[in-house]
Each structure stands twice: as structure tokens, then as C-alpha cells.
Scaffold this motif. Structure first.
Motif, PDB file in Angstrom:
ATOM      1  N   VAL A   1      -6.456  20.757 -30.859  1.00 46.15           N
ATOM      2  CA  VAL A   1      -7.837  21.089 -30.503  1.00 46.15           C
ATOM      3  C   VAL A   1      -8.120  22.536 -30.872  1.00 46.15           C
ATOM      4  O   VAL A   1      -7.200  23.319 -31.105  1.00 46.15           O
ATOM      5  N   ILE A   2      -9.389  22.864 -30.963  1.00 48.26           N
ATOM      6  CA  ILE A   2      -9.789  24.257 -31.125  1.00 48.26           C
ATOM      7  C   ILE A   2     -10.332  24.725 -29.774  1.00 48.26           C
ATOM      8  O   ILE A   2     -11.203  24.068 -29.190  1.00 48.26           O
ATOM      9  N   VAL A   3      -9.774  25.820 -29.289  1.00 45.11           N
ATOM     10  CA  VAL A   3     -10.215  26.345 -27.999  1.00 45.11           C
ATOM     11  C   VAL A   3     -10.527  27.836 -28.123  1.00 45.11           C
ATOM     12  O   VAL A   3      -9.953  28.517 -28.961  1.00 45.11           O
ATOM     13  N   PRO A   4     -11.445  28.328 -27.276  1.00 42.00           N
ATOM     14  CA  PRO A   4     -11.708  29.768 -27.277  1.00 42.00           C
ATOM     15  C   PRO A   4     -10.566  30.481 -26.579  1.00 42.00           C
ATOM     16  O   PRO A   4     -10.023  29.974 -25.594  1.00 42.00           O
ATOM     17  N   PHE A   5     -10.185  31.639 -27.104  1.00 41.56           N
ATOM     18  CA  PHE A   5      -9.028  32.298 -26.514  1.00 41.56           C
ATOM     19  C   PHE A   5      -9.245  33.804 -26.416  1.00 41.56           C
ATOM     20  O   PHE A   5      -9.794  34.426 -27.318  1.00 41.56           O
TER      21      PHE A   5
ATOM     22  N   PHE B   1      -2.480  26.785 -21.086  1.00 38.73           N
ATOM     23  CA  PHE B   1      -3.719  27.194 -20.430  1.00 38.73           C
ATOM     24  C   PHE B   1      -4.564  25.938 -20.218  1.00 38.73           C
ATOM     25  O   PHE B   1      -4.550  25.040 -21.043  1.00 38.73           O
ATOM     26  N   THR B   2      -5.293  25.941 -19.123  1.00 36.91           N
ATOM     27  CA  THR B   2      -6.090  24.752 -18.821  1.00 36.91           C
ATOM     28  C   THR B   2      -7.509  24.896 -19.368  1.00 36.91           C
ATOM     29  O   THR B   2      -8.153  25.933 -19.201  1.00 36.91           O
ATOM     30  N   TYR B   3      -7.967  23.876 -20.042  1.00 39.77           N
ATOM     31  CA  TYR B   3      -9.323  23.840 -20.590  1.00 39.77           C
ATOM     32  C   TYR B   3     -10.011  22.575 -20.108  1.00 39.77           C
ATOM     33  O   TYR B   3      -9.369  21.602 -19.707  1.00 39.77           O
ATOM     34  N   ILE B   4     -11.327  22.608 -20.197  1.00 37.78           N
ATOM     35  CA  ILE B   4     -12.077  21.430 -19.794  1.00 37.78           C
ATOM     36  C   ILE B   4     -12.675  20.793 -21.049  1.00 37.78           C
ATOM     37  O   ILE B   4     -13.055  21.495 -21.990  1.00 37.78           O
ATOM     38  N   ALA B   5     -12.705  19.467 -21.061  1.00 38.72           N
ATOM     39  CA  ALA B   5     -13.213  18.773 -22.244  1.00 38.72           C
ATOM     40  C   ALA B   5     -14.712  18.585 -22.140  1.00 38.72           C
ATOM     41  O   ALA B   5     -15.243  18.287 -21.072  1.00 38.72           O
ATOM     42  N   ASP B   6     -15.370  18.765 -23.226  1.00 38.01           N
ATOM     43  CA  ASP B   6     -16.779  18.447 -23.297  1.00 38.01           C
ATOM     44  C   ASP B   6     -16.905  16.925 -23.278  1.00 38.01           C
ATOM     45  O   ASP B   6     -16.039  16.226 -23.786  1.00 38.01           O
ATOM     46  N   ASP B   7     -17.961  16.407 -22.658  1.00 39.48           N
ATOM     47  CA  ASP B   7     -18.105  14.951 -22.595  1.00 39.48           C
ATOM     48  C   ASP B   7     -18.035  14.321 -23.980  1.00 39.48           C
ATOM     49  O   ASP B   7     -17.503  13.233 -24.161  1.00 39.48           O
ATOM     50  N   ALA B   8     -18.589  15.036 -24.960  1.00 40.77           N
ATOM     51  CA  ALA B   8     -18.683  14.468 -26.303  1.00 40.77           C
ATOM     52  C   ALA B   8     -17.310  14.233 -26.933  1.00 40.77           C
ATOM     53  O   ALA B   8     -17.134  13.327 -27.732  1.00 40.77           O
ATOM     54  N   VAL B   9     -16.334  15.065 -26.599  1.00 37.59           N
ATOM     55  CA  VAL B   9     -15.028  14.929 -27.256  1.00 37.59           C
ATOM     56  C   VAL B   9     -13.962  14.338 -26.339  1.00 37.59           C
ATOM     57  O   VAL B   9     -12.875  13.988 -26.780  1.00 37.59           O
TER      58      VAL B   9
ATOM     59  N   LYS C   1     -14.342  25.670 -22.338  1.00 35.95           N
ATOM     60  CA  LYS C   1     -14.440  24.323 -22.906  1.00 35.95           C
ATOM     61  C   LYS C   1     -13.659  24.183 -24.203  1.00 35.95           C
ATOM     62  O   LYS C   1     -13.614  25.104 -25.017  1.00 35.95           O
ATOM     63  N   ILE C   2     -13.097  23.040 -24.392  1.00 31.69           N
ATOM     64  CA  ILE C   2     -12.475  22.711 -25.682  1.00 31.69           C
ATOM     65  C   ILE C   2     -13.601  22.587 -26.705  1.00 31.69           C
ATOM     66  O   ILE C   2     -14.589  21.882 -26.478  1.00 31.69           O
ATOM     67  N   ILE C   3     -13.481  23.310 -27.813  1.00 34.11           N
ATOM     68  CA  ILE C   3     -14.575  23.333 -28.790  1.00 34.11           C
ATOM     69  C   ILE C   3     -14.599  22.056 -29.626  1.00 34.11           C
ATOM     70  O   ILE C   3     -15.639  21.456 -29.823  1.00 34.11           O
ATOM     71  N   SER C   4     -13.449  21.663 -30.129  1.00 27.79           N
ATOM     72  CA  SER C   4     -13.442  20.443 -30.941  1.00 27.79           C
ATOM     73  C   SER C   4     -12.039  19.863 -31.019  1.00 27.79           C
ATOM     74  O   SER C   4     -11.063  20.520 -30.663  1.00 27.79           O
ATOM     75  N   VAL C   5     -11.962  18.643 -31.491  1.00 28.45           N
ATOM     76  CA  VAL C   5     -10.677  17.968 -31.687  1.00 28.45           C
ATOM     77  C   VAL C   5     -10.464  17.851 -33.189  1.00 28.45           C
ATOM     78  O   VAL C   5     -11.367  17.467 -33.919  1.00 28.45           O
ATOM     79  N   LEU C   6      -9.274  18.215 -33.648  1.00 26.36           N
ATOM     80  CA  LEU C   6      -9.059  18.286 -35.101  1.00 26.36           C
ATOM     81  C   LEU C   6      -8.909  16.931 -35.776  1.00 26.36           C
ATOM     82  O   LEU C   6      -9.405  16.730 -36.867  1.00 26.36           O
ATOM     83  N   GLU C   7      -8.197  16.022 -35.152  1.00 28.91           N
ATOM     84  CA  GLU C   7      -8.017  14.718 -35.778  1.00 28.91           C
ATOM     85  C   GLU C   7      -8.339  13.634 -34.770  1.00 28.91           C
ATOM     86  O   GLU C   7      -8.081  13.798 -33.587  1.00 28.91           O
ATOM     87  N   PRO C   8      -8.878  12.532 -35.250  1.00 26.82           N
ATOM     88  CA  PRO C   8      -9.150  11.420 -34.341  1.00 26.82           C
ATOM     89  C   PRO C   8      -7.866  10.856 -33.739  1.00 26.82           C
ATOM     90  O   PRO C   8      -7.865  10.335 -32.637  1.00 26.82           O
ATOM     91  N   GLU C   9      -6.748  10.972 -34.475  1.00 26.56           N
ATOM     92  CA  GLU C   9      -5.495  10.511 -33.888  1.00 26.56           C
ATOM     93  C   GLU C   9      -4.566  11.708 -33.777  1.00 26.56           C
ATOM     94  O   GLU C   9      -4.531  12.558 -34.653  1.00 26.56           O
ATOM     95  N   PRO C  10      -3.819  11.808 -32.695  1.00 28.37           N
ATOM     96  CA  PRO C  10      -2.943  12.970 -32.542  1.00 28.37           C
ATOM     97  C   PRO C  10      -1.825  12.971 -33.578  1.00 28.37           C
ATOM     98  O   PRO C  10      -1.454  11.918 -34.088  1.00 28.37           O
TER      99      PRO C  10
END
Ligand code: ADP
Ligand code: ZN
Ligand code: ZN
Length: 806
Positions: A38-42, A20-28, A67-76
Motif C-alpha cells: 500500500v501507499i501510506v503517508p509517513f 504503524f497502524t493506518y485506517i483504510a478508506d472505504d473505497a480501497v 489513511k491508506i492512500i492506495s493499494v498497489l496491486e489487486p492481489e497481494p
């Protein structure tokens, strides 16, 4: 313009098998990479769930994107290569993409979603909510645990907007943080600071000396200062206050080897045969060839040394290396040798590590801090970059096949990864799988043999004890007179003994004790399995069924019964026969605790025991110089399993356990007790003639239309309701049958060997085929139907190339 990403969400279902396609918040946005979690609304409720970013979307997308809510780790946790591998894996194993992605990452980092009750304090008090639900339910709601009254009231409140249900996601991965001291004492300020100290404040004077001598860029752990330099806590605290040092928390990798001493070790001079194998591998590394190389080397031929030097070569070329072993806890020696050669450049991945250790090792790999990864099956997904070689030791081992979804074989994954990386895969074994050895014949693999042991010692002498002749002369059914005699001889000489009790196929078949005859299926040439629930003998392949015989069809004897026995019982019997022997028992019961394997083996190595008695887990990797006798108590149990690989497994096991004897100067002997002394698997194991075995077994597989001549796929169906299970099985059959040609062989539906487990009935369909272009889509349809069936309580699974038919 914000970036857009395709995300595979953590819902294993067909509808969510595409991204599914999500859009990234500028902050993340900048933190998101391919492979990031990532954490996304579903869904309608916009429930926040975990997902994997699989690609960046550059083209225009119409419609509103969430929108993508957050990123879990700084490195994948995964890289692009592994993300694309997951696609291939899902297709190959008929599983969902997210199941594949989840199977790749270590356990600890899986994310839990928690549902909690949010209280609208303008409309209701906290006390009221707590009274109804209790604190536990408010913070972690499990609706199924609520009474109907509670549920009704809760729904009421939700409608009235007094409370709402919210989701929280928690990443269970935790870094380990420790206090680190950074000295601020330099040559410039040292004099000034020393002058400030009272002359009788000896503790402080000592500390400032210590701090002055520590590299300010490296610092030192607080624990080291307190414990090893014996600095008092208060002295240290005042030093920090005085500005002599800074204290901060830093992340610390958990070291799975903490406390184990590490001897370093250098290369051995290779002998001629080893050199040939090594040269073949090196050429492939240098020429970036991914054609697999099979090394067939007898036990003790020094394959490990070839592996280690090949890894060295790959590292020398600036590449990384992956070494797979069947099971780390069973091969502690191998891990030690790799660590001794490559030290801190090695990461180890296996189920024996704590979750924290696994998480840390994983991140050392993804950060490119290690060059070599050693691990069991799932380590084949280690996120190593720039692979230069993949080695699979004991490549025939069935532990490389995953038995739950995704049902992949690590060998296939390794070959696929190597192809992408243009690097060789080395498959090593004394007894290669028929699949691999036959690919050599067809020119698909390169091949090299090592026929002599590295120490130039001969392979041990193997003797067969025909149990039909020795039934009466021993002390009980597990120990023949020759076996007891040989054991006693070793004890007198203070040498050691390894005894193996084969627990495979424990009690599942019947055998005549007078002539060794085992009842076989008239159609399939596999032994029939006894079913206590129906009091019948059944074939797992074609469904043939007949009554349990009362006398032997071959010799008429009535001495016909279950075959099988337990390690504990044998241990007792041994104590009665040879009371002075000190015995270590090694089986699933004595090795459950972490590190138990290693402790028991170390005890045996220290001569704290004379006899190591164990199940097949002792067949692998032991190298004790004083073991001069290996006894196999029951060679037959594995042989008579209703499994097309029964002979192959028996041959492999006997060869492997025999290889434990006479590894050093003293000559070794092997005694195999069997009721089937004329069986080719046993005779050829006695001669330790793999090549002969290979030809004989290939001939039989050809006749039986079995792998490696035919491919196989197994569909398993289970349900609490037997009729439903059978009905579903026929539905699956009807999906498949029209899509394959008459060359395919479809066996079943038939009941599984243990047809009823925990009130559930099990059926299976086995498909044998050579070229069936329509089968793939048919199996995808089965997968689709299985999801629907799942909702009605029927479980259906697809196992491509099953290794186990029980
Ligand atoms: P395998 O893995 O083929 O069963 P190992 O690698 O465990 O065999 O080697 C068996 C023994 O031979 C080990 O003790 C090893 O140190 C020794 N060895 C291996 N290669 C050489 C060599 N080139 N020279 C001397 N000893 C060797
Ligand atoms: Zn008989
Ligand atoms: Zn049959």
C-alpha cells in the motif's frame, strides 16, 4: 467503521521496524489483504511511501489514524505465511523487517518514489520555474544536483507558497498487454454474414471461415492471425467493424522459455538405491513429516530422478513443490528436465530472467497457476501455497547464502517453511556440507546414501600430478607433461576434454614452488594472507602479522611467489602447445550476456570445440557423453585460502568436477595438478571418499573450535577513516564482551584480508560460541548502534554464520 491495518513502511531503520497502524478508506478497504503493498503517508511531511500490510487490527485504537492512500496491486505479492516468515528472518539475520520483505519480492515490483515541483499558477508562471530548474528537475527533483543559488531560490518560492514539493509513487511493475480477437461468428449468424460479402472479396471470405473455426471462449491473438493465418490488417479491422469479432487487450505472461522446444519426458524405473531414497521421501510426504532428509549420492547417481518422482508424488497429493538449485544459468539441464516432466505447471525464478518475466512468473505462482517452482536462492521465498516438498540440490553450495542484508541461508529458510507446512525438506549432494552431514549424526536429519552411478558405470579414475616433480617437464607453469599427453590422446580419439582453472583465492597467498609449503598462522591453522598495502602476511582470524618471507621456511628455497593465473593466459598457452585444439573459454568475461552460458554449452555439446576451459563454474551439472578427460590445472588455490572451509570447498569442487568425466559409455579419467599431493582433501577427493573426508575434517574442526561444533557470527566494520573504523570496532567489542561467557571465543578486531577497498578500511570481529543466551541481545544492540554509526559514515554489518571470510 473502516478496517484498520498494521503496515511496515519502506524505511529501513529501527524506529520503523515495528508496524504503524493506518485506517483504510472505504473505497480501497476490500482490496487490502495481508501481504498487500500500500501507499501510506509517513512522517511529519506525510510523504507517501510504500508499505506492506502485515496484519488487520481489530481492537480499538486511540488517536487519529492516517489513511491508506492506495493499494498497489489487486492481489497481494506475499501471503500470510511469508509475512510471518519475514518476522523470523529479521530476527535471525539481524536486519530490518522491511529489508526482509523487500528481499522476498522480485526486483521489478519495487516502487520508486519521485519528488516533483508543483507550481501554484496563481502566484508564479510555469516559465519562471522551468527557467530556474529545467524540466528534468521539475518532474523529478534531485536537490543534491541543484546549485546553491537554485536551492536558495527554490526555498524562497516554497515559503512564498509559489511552489510546493510533492511526491509521486510509481510502481515499476508493468503487465504485458496484447491484442486479442474474440470471434462473434456463430452457426446462427454465419449464413447471414456470408451472404453480405461480395463474391470476389476472397480475403473476407477466408477470414470469416477462420473465425468460425475458432473457439469463441478462447479467442486468438491478433499476431497469430496476422502472421500465421496471413490475414491482412485492414481485412481484420473491417471484420471488427462489421461485428464479426471483438478486439480487446488482454494480459499476457512473458514466457521465459519462449522459443525453446520442449520434449516431454516420463519417469525412469528407479534402481534399488534410488528406490530407497524415494521411499523415505514419500513416507515423509504421506505422513506430513518435516524432518529434513539428506540424500548423499555420488555424482551421476540419479538424484535428479528421485527429486522428479518425489515432486510428482507431492503434486499427486494436491500439493506444490519447490526445487532450489545453486545457480540456474549453470544448471540449464536441470531446468529442462523439470520442464520436460511437468510442462506448464512449472515456474522458474532466477536472476537471468528479465524483470518482466520475473514479475509474471511470480504472479503465476501467487495465483496458484503453477505447482512447481524451480529457482536459485531467493526462490526459497516463492509464494507457493500448500507446500508438499522442498528440495535443495547441491545443498553444500555457498550460493545459498546471501552475502548482503538480510544475510540468510536458503537452507535455514527452507527448513523453517517446511516445518510450518508439515512437509519434508530434501537436501541432496555428493558432498554434503559438514553442517548437514553432522546433523545426521545427531539424529536431526534422516539420511540415505546412493553409492553407485545410475548407469552402473564406475566413477572415473582420478590421478594426481605432483607439480613439484613436473615443474620442468611441461611447457609452462600450468601444463605438466602428463596433462598435455592425456589431452592429446583425447583429441586423436575425437573425444572431449574439460579443463578447470580454479580462480578462488587468486593471488592472495604465497607458496613455495619447490616444496609446496604455505605459510600458516601459528595460532589458527589457516594460511596467512599477503597484504600488499602493508607488505606483510596476516591472519584473518586472530590478527597475527609477520613480514613476507624471502625464502621458504620449510626447505629454504627462494622460489617463493604468488600463486594464481587467469583463464585468458591459459587459453593462450593452450594455443601454443596444441594449436589444432578448438577451445571454448567459459568464465565471467565470456558469460556476462544473457543466455551466454547456454550457448557456449550447446556449442560444446555439438562438438564445435574439443576443450571446454573454464573457472569453477564448469564444475556443476554438465552432462556430456563424450567428455572422457577432466583436468584440474591448479587444485591448490582454494585449498590455501584463509578460510575455515578451505579444505571442504576444495574437496567439494574436485569431487564435483571429477563427476563430469565418463558419464556415458566411454570410461572417464581425471587429472589433478597440485603442489600438495599429500593434503587429505586432495587424497580423499582422489579416492572419492566423502565419508572419510567428513570424519577427518570434523576432527580438525573440533580441534579448531570451528563450525559445525561452534556457531559463528561475524561483525564487519568499515570507514574511510581508519582510526574511526578501529574505534568503532572496539566499541562493538565492548558491547559484546560483557554479554558472553568465557566459553565464547572472540577473535579480533582485526583487519580484513583486503583491509582497504576504495579508500575504506575494513575491520572484523569473529565470535565463535556454543551456548550464549546473551549474545542475541548483544547483537541487537550492535544493530542499534550501527544505525547511529551509519549517520557518521561508519558501516557495520552482522553476518550470522558467515560463509565467506574474505
Ligand atoms: P545426479 O543428479 O545424482 O548427479 P543425474 O540425475 O544427473 O545424477 O543422473 C545421471 C544420469 O543417469 C542421467 O543421464 C539420468 O538420465 C540417468 N539415470 C538416472 N536414473 C536412472 C535410472 N533409474 N535408470 C537409468 N538411468 C538413470
Ligand atoms: Zn619450500
Ligand atoms: Zn591466526
Amino acid at each position: 467503521m473502516s478496517k484498520k491495518f498494521n503496515v511496515i513502511v519502506n524505511v529501513p531503520a529501527l524506529q520503523t521496524n515495528t508496524p504503524f497502524t493506518y485506517i483504510a478508506d472505504d473505497a480501497v478497504e476490500d482490496d487490502i489483504k495481508i501481504g498487500s503493498r500500500v501507499i501510506v503517508p509517513f512522517g511529519k511531511a506525510e510523504r507517501p511511501i510504500q508499505g506492506f500490510v502485515v496484519e488487520e487490527v481489530t481492537q480499538k485504537v486511540t488517536g487519529d489514524l492516517k489513511k491508506i492512500i492506495s493499494v498497489l496491486e489487486p492481489e497481494p505479492l506475499l501471503n500470510e505465511e511469508l509475512i510471518s516468515l519475514s518476522n523470523w528472518l529479521a530476527d535471525k539475520t539481524y536486519s530490518y523487517r522491511v529489508s526482509c520483505l523487500n528481499a522476498m519480492i522480485p526486483n521489478l515490483v519495487k516502487v520508486n518514489t519521485r519528488r516533483f515541483v508543483k507550481i501554484n499558477s496563481e502566484k508564479i508562471t510555469q516559465t519562471q520555474v522551468l527557467e530556474l530548474l529545467g524540466e528534468q528537475q521539475v518532474t523529478d527533483l534531485k536537490v543534491s544536483d541543484l546549485t546553491f543559488a537554485q536551492q536558495r531560490q527554490l526555498n524562497h518560492w516554497i515559503k512564498e507558497n509559489k511552489v510546493s514539493l510533492e511526491y509521486a509513487t510509481e510502481n515499476s511493475a508493468r503487465k504485458k498487454m496484447i491484442n486479442w480477437i474474440w470471434p462473434l461468428i456463430t452457426d446462427e449468424n454465419y449464413g447471414v454474414e456470408v451472404d453480405k460479402i461480395r463474391k470476389n472479396a476472397t480475403k473476407q471470405l477466408e477470414l470469416i471461415e477462420i473465425l468460425k473455426n475458432i473457439d469463441p471462449d478462447e479467442g486468438i491473438s491478433q499476431t497469430t492471425l496476422l502472421n500465421e493465418y496471413h490475414v491482412g490488417r485492414s481485412t481484420l479491422n473491417s471484420a471488427v467493424k462489421n461485428g464479426w469479432a471483438k478486439r480487446s487487450e488482454i494480459e499476457r505472461y512473458r514466457d521465459p522459455f519462449e522459443g525453446s522446444d520442449l520434449k516431454s519426458d516420463t519417469s525412469l524405473q528407479l534402481n534399488e538405491e534410488q528406490q530407497q531414497a524415494y521411499d523415505l521421501v514419500v513416507r515423509a510426504i504421506e505422513q506430513h513429516q518435516s524432518k529434513p532428509i539428506l540424500i548423499e549420492g555420488v555424482t551421476g547417481s540419479g538424484k535428479t530422478e528421485v527429486y522428479l518422482q518425489s515432486i510428482s508424488k507431492a503434486i499427486g497429493e494436491g500439493k506444490s513443490a519447490l526445487l532450489l538449485v545453486p545457480e540456474i544459468s549453470l544448471t540449464p539441464l536441470m531446468v529442462k528436465r523439470v520442464r520436460a516432466r511437468f510442462g506448464q505447471q512449472v515456474a522458474v525464478l532466477h536472476s537471468g530472467l528479465s524483470d518482466g518475466e520475473k514479475f509474471d512468473e511470480w504472479r503465476r505462482i501467487i495465483r496458484n497457476e503453477v505447482k512447481v517452482v524451480v529457482g536459485a536462492r531467493s526462490a526459497v521465498f516463492a509464494p507457493l501455497q500448500n507446500l508438499g516438498i522442498i528440495i535443495i540440490d547441491e545443498e553444500h553450495s555457498e550460493t545459498y547464502k546471501q552475502t548482503d542484508a538480510p544475510r540468510y541461508h536458503a537452507r535455514d529458510v527452507a527448513i523453517y517453511r517446511a516445518k510450518n507446512a508439515n512437509c519434508p525438506v530434501v537436501l541432496g549432494s555428493a558432498t554434503p556440507s559438514l553442517e548437514s552431514r553432522s546433523r545426521v549424526e545427531r539424529g536431526r536429519y534422516d539420511f540415505v546414501q546412493i553409492k553407485r552411478r545410475a548407469n552402473q558405470k564406475d566413477l572415473p579414475e582420478i590421478k594426481i600430478v605432483d607439480m613439484r616433480e613436473h615443474l620442468g617437464d611441461g611447457f609452462n607453469e600450468n601444463f605438466s607433461a602428463p596433462m598435455v599427453e592425456e589431452i592429446q590422446k583425447r583429441l586423436l580419439k575425437k573425444e572431449q576434454v574439460v579443463l578447470m582453472l580454479n580462480r578462488r583465492g587468486f593471488s592472495s597467498f604465497v607458496m613455495c614452488r619447490s616444496c609446496g609449503f604455505v605459510l600458516k598462522c601459528p595460532n589458527c591453522d589457516v594460511s596467512l594472507t599477503m597484504h600488499m598495502d602493508t607488505h606483510s602476511m596476516r591472519c584473518h582470524y586472530c590478527g597475527h602479522e609477520e613480514p613476507i618471507p624471502k625464502s621458504c621456511r620449510n626447505c629454504g628455497s627462494t622460489k617463493i611467489r604468488f600463486f594464481g593465473t587467469g583463464t585468458e593466459k591459459v587459453e593462450q598457452q593452450l594455443a601454443e602447445i596444441i594449436p589444432e585444439a578448438r577451445v571454448i573459454r567459459m568464465d565471467v568475461d565470456t558469460t556476462r550476456r544473457k543466455g551466454a552460458h547456454e550457448r557456449l554449452l550447446a556449442k560444446f555439446g555439438n562438438h564445435d570445440a574439443d576443450i571446454l576451459l573454464g573457472t569453477q563454474m564448469i564444475a556443476k551439472g554438465l552432462d556430456f557423453p563424450d567428455v572422457t578427460l577432466v583436468g584440474v590445472l591448479n587444485a591448490d588455490t582454494a585449498l590455501e585460502l584463509p578460510d575455515l572451509r578451505a579444505s571442504e570447498r576444495t574437496f567439494q569442487l574436485l569431487t564435483q568436477v571429477a563427476g563430469r568425466a565418463g558419464r556415458a559409455d566411454k570410461k572417464g579419467k581425471v587429472l589433478i595438478q597440485t603442489f600438495n599431493p599429500d593434503h587429505y582433501a586432495i587424497k580423499l577427493a582422489q579416492k572419492q571418499d566423502y565419508e572419510d573426508f567428513f570424519r577427518k575434517e570434523m576432527y580438525l574442526r573440533h580441534l579448531g573450535k570451528y563450525p559445525p561444533y561452534y556457531f559463528t557470527a561475524l561483525i564487519s566494520i568499515s570507514d574511510r577513516d581508519e582510526k574511526e573504523a578501529l574505534k568503532s570496532a572496539y566499541e562493538m567489542l565492548n558491547i559484546i564482551q560483557p554479554k558472553v561467557s568465557s566459553n565464547a571465543v572472540i577473535l579480533g578486531p582485526t583487519a580484513k584480508s583486503i583491509s582497504k577497498i576504495k579508500q575504506k578500511y575494513y575491520y572484523q570481529i569473529l565470535i565463535k560460541y556454543q551456548k550464549e543466551p546473551g549474545l542475541h541481545n548483544a547483537l541487537l544492540e550492535v544493530l542499534e548502534r550501527s544505525q547511529e554509526k551509519f549517520r557518521h559514515g561508519t558501516r557495520i554489518s552482522i553476518d550470522p554464520e558467515p560463509q565467506n571470510f574474505l
